[in-house]
Motif scaffolding. Sequence first.
Motif, PDB file in Angstrom:
ATOM      1  N   SER A   5       0.818  -1.222   0.000  1.00  0.00           N
ATOM      2  CA  SER A   5       0.000   0.000   0.000  1.00  0.00           C
ATOM      3  C   SER A   5       0.849   1.267   0.000  1.00  0.00           C
ATOM      4  CB  SER A   5      -0.961   0.004   1.188  1.00  0.00           C
ATOM      5  OG  SER A   5      -0.281   0.182   2.398  1.00  0.00           O
ATOM      6  N   SER A   6       2.154   1.135   0.260  1.00  0.00           N
ATOM      7  CA  SER A   6       3.002   2.326   0.233  1.00  0.00           C
ATOM      8  C   SER A   6       3.835   2.420  -1.041  1.00  0.00           C
ATOM      9  CB  SER A   6       3.935   2.343   1.443  1.00  0.00           C
ATOM     10  OG  SER A   6       4.876   1.299   1.341  1.00  0.00           O
ATOM     11  N   LEU A  26       9.347   0.467   4.326  1.00  0.00           N
ATOM     12  CA  LEU A  26      10.117  -0.258   3.312  1.00  0.00           C
ATOM     13  C   LEU A  26       9.515  -0.049   1.923  1.00  0.00           C
ATOM     14  CD1 LEU A  26      12.399  -2.157   2.525  1.00  0.00           C
ATOM     15  CD2 LEU A  26      10.887  -4.073   3.047  1.00  0.00           C
ATOM     16  N   GLY A  27       8.202  -0.113   1.817  1.00  0.00           N
ATOM     17  CA  GLY A  27       7.544   0.128   0.529  1.00  0.00           C
ATOM     18  C   GLY A  27       7.808   1.528   0.010  1.00  0.00           C
ATOM     19  N   VAL A  59      -0.941  11.873  -2.954  1.00  0.00           N
ATOM     20  CA  VAL A  59       0.349  12.543  -3.151  1.00  0.00           C
ATOM     21  C   VAL A  59       1.508  11.873  -2.421  1.00  0.00           C
ATOM     22  CG1 VAL A  59      -0.658  14.803  -3.619  1.00  0.00           C
ATOM     23  CG2 VAL A  59      -0.021  14.194  -1.284  1.00  0.00           C
ATOM     24  N   GLY A  60       1.235  10.967  -1.485  1.00  0.00           N
ATOM     25  CA  GLY A  60       2.295  10.342  -0.702  1.00  0.00           C
ATOM     26  C   GLY A  60       3.263   9.520  -1.535  1.00  0.00           C
ATOM     27  N   ASP A  61       2.741   8.679  -2.406  1.00  0.00           N
ATOM     28  CA  ASP A  61       3.612   7.861  -3.251  1.00  0.00           C
ATOM     29  C   ASP A  61       4.422   8.711  -4.233  1.00  0.00           C
ATOM     30  OD1 ASP A  61       2.639   5.647  -1.928  1.00  0.00           O
ATOM     31  OD2 ASP A  61       1.131   5.196  -3.449  1.00  0.00           O
ATOM     32  N   LYS A  71       4.802   8.033   8.997  1.00  0.00           N
ATOM     33  CA  LYS A  71       4.014   6.802   8.897  1.00  0.00           C
ATOM     34  C   LYS A  71       3.792   6.167  10.264  1.00  0.00           C
ATOM     35  CE  LYS A  71       4.871   6.079   4.086  1.00  0.00           C
ATOM     36  NZ  LYS A  71       3.965   5.365   3.246  1.00  0.00           N
ATOM     37  N   ALA A  72       4.785   6.253  11.138  1.00  0.00           N
ATOM     38  CA  ALA A  72       4.623   5.711  12.491  1.00  0.00           C
ATOM     39  C   ALA A  72       3.523   6.464  13.243  1.00  0.00           C
ATOM     40  CB  ALA A  72       5.940   5.776  13.250  1.00  0.00           C
TER      41      ALA A  72
END
Length: 142
Positions: free
Chosen positions: A16-17, A52-53, A101-103, A127-128
């Motif tokens: 998903s990331s 990681l993604g 917009v994150g990716d 993300k945490a």
Amino acid sequence: MTLAVGWALFISALLSSTLLPGGSELALAALVWHQPEMRLSAWAIATAGNVLGSMLTWGMGYGLARWRPLQGPHRRSVAHALGWLHRYGSWALLLAWLPVVGDPLCLLAGWLRCGFWQCTVLILIGKALRYALVVMTASALS
């Protein structure tokens, strides 16, 4: 939490990331709702997979820059991400968890050769915190 459930959550968060569609928040919330005692390990697994993604996406951008220099963005989300990176630098990666917009932020950060470790730390923080909010919400509802 079984090993298979942990891996499923990790893979869901990882995919998903990336530039692939997905939503790991629902998987994390469901796991925490059903097994509230596992919330800390579920949070850590989802965060690790998601970071990681994002770093894989950063790496794709880094690699693409060798063969295709960045030209004018064609999609609106890419234009927004590029604007944020130009305005705020790597600090914009605190928002890498945002949908749409994150990716592109992660991809463009790699493309623009933003530092690997700085990007990793900033993405990790954002993300945490996002996953902590999901865990707290799911815990409150269980």
